[in-house]
Design an enzyme around this catalytic site. Structure first.
Site, PDB file in Angstrom:
ATOM      1  N   ILE A  60       3.294   2.739  -6.001  1.00 47.47           N
ATOM      2  CA  ILE A  60       4.208   3.810  -6.398  1.00 47.47           C
ATOM      3  C   ILE A  60       4.322   3.973  -7.913  1.00 47.47           C
ATOM      4  CG2 ILE A  60       6.250   2.316  -6.407  1.00 47.47           C
ATOM      5  CD1 ILE A  60       6.040   6.045  -5.344  1.00 47.47           C
ATOM      6  N   TYR A  61       3.960   2.970  -8.685  1.00 49.16           N
ATOM      7  CA  TYR A  61       4.102   3.064 -10.138  1.00 49.16           C
ATOM      8  C   TYR A  61       3.175   4.161 -10.675  1.00 49.16           C
ATOM      9  CZ  TYR A  61       6.396  -1.543  -9.861  1.00 49.16           C
ATOM     10  OH  TYR A  61       7.229  -2.599  -9.551  1.00 49.16           O
TER      11      TYR A  61
END
Length: 326
Positions: A60-61
């Site tokens: 998700i980063y």
């Protein structure tokens, strides 16, 4: 650099882990404090030069950009067999009904996507980023077991959940003969110590490595309390974690400052030294946007707090609302 085993495994990791959430692409993840690839690579190189072999990221980063940056840098600067790459899965990566969570479909898709972005055939530690209330834990644990048996991950870990959930996952894996979690990435620092009630004793009993995130409370333990940064002004997660308790937390930050001044070391080193002596903490995950942040973190390994200093840092803590577990 010091190296220790990751929990009850034979894997050696540096006592400082570099968290890679700060490395990414502002256009893909609207966080103005992110470092782009050009500015991220020197920090990754410095970490390697200082002996850090443990790098933590997540799908998700920056919706994958962090994994891409980390993967390319480690390929250029390190021997793959000498570094430990950790990534995570849970949060939404696509808009469809199966674009998030810990279903078998999501896990088997996302491990392949992460490997492609990282440019590697396997990750050393594959972690569930949160607990999935909409998927049976049996389905999640079997899928993670299959990821390990397929050679796509060496070990599995968990992050940010309640102790009863973590114990349930450990029990399910043991009952079925599936791969067990070896690490817990939880929220722990001097101004947030709720994990000491249940999670830390559980991890110690089960020989689980603890790799806490936010060890400096998003920088609040590393600078003057009144100082604001681009991230502190724009990061909603940081505000959610710490703004509500700012008044009662400040006195602890003042103690960190006083001990740091007496010792002639940065505040960050005092806060990290406190974490490093906590059992069963293995490797705090430090975020960095400057090379100095990494140097200070590694320098904390040379700081040993006295029992009196530890007591002084701990005595003012009051219970907090649980933050991290969803």
């Amino acid at each position: 650099m010091e190296y220790v085993k990751l929990g009850n495994t034979g894997l050696d990791v540096s006592r400082i882990c570099l968290g890679c959430m700060s490395f990414g692409d502002v256009e893909r993840w609207n966080h103005p404090w992110l470092l782009d690839e050009e500015n991220s690579r020197p920090l990754i190189k410095k970490a390697l030069d200082l002996g850090i072999n443990f790098f933590d990221t997540a799908n998700i980063y920056s919706t994958g950009a962090s994994e891409e940056i980390v993967g390319r840098a480690l390929k250029d600067y390190a021997n793959r067999d000498e570094v430990v790459i950790a990534t995570k899965v849970f949060f939404r990566m696509s808009p469809g009904p199966n674009g998030a969570g810990l279903s078998r479909k999501a896990i088997l898709s996302e491990i392949d996507n992460s490997l492609k972005r990282l440019g590697t055939e396997y990750v050393d530690l594959y972690q569930i980023h949160r607990w999935d209330y909409n998927t049976p834990i049996e389905e999640t644990m079997e899928a993670l077991h299959d990821v390990v048996k397929a050679g796509k991950a060496r070990y599995i870990g968990a992050s940010a959940m309640y102790a009863w959930q973590f114990q349930k996952a450990l029990h399910v894996a043991e009952r079925h003969g599936w791969t067990r979690f070896v690490a817990m990435q939880n929220h722990l620092n001097l101004i947030y110590r709720e994990e000491e009630r249940e999670m830390m004793p559980l991890c110690k009993e089960e020989k689980i490595a603890v790799i806490p995130y936010s060890p400096l409370a998003s920088g609040r333990l590393a600078r003057e309390w009144s100082v604001v940064t681009p991230r502190s002004e724009t990061d909603p997660a940081q505000k959610m974690k710490y703004d509500a308790t700012a008044d009662i937390d400040r006195v602890i930050a003042d103690r960190v400052s006083a001990i740091a001044e007496q010792r002639g070391v940065p505040r960050a080193q005092v806060a990290l030294a406190w974490l490093l002596q906590k059992e069963p903490v293995t490797a705090p995950i430090i975020g960095a946007t400057q090379i100095a942040h990494i140097e200070e973190a590694v320098g904390a390994l040379d700081v040993t707090l006295t029992p009196e200093e530890i007591a002084s840092l701990e005595e003012l803590y009051v219970p907090h609302k649980v933050v991290g577990a969803l």
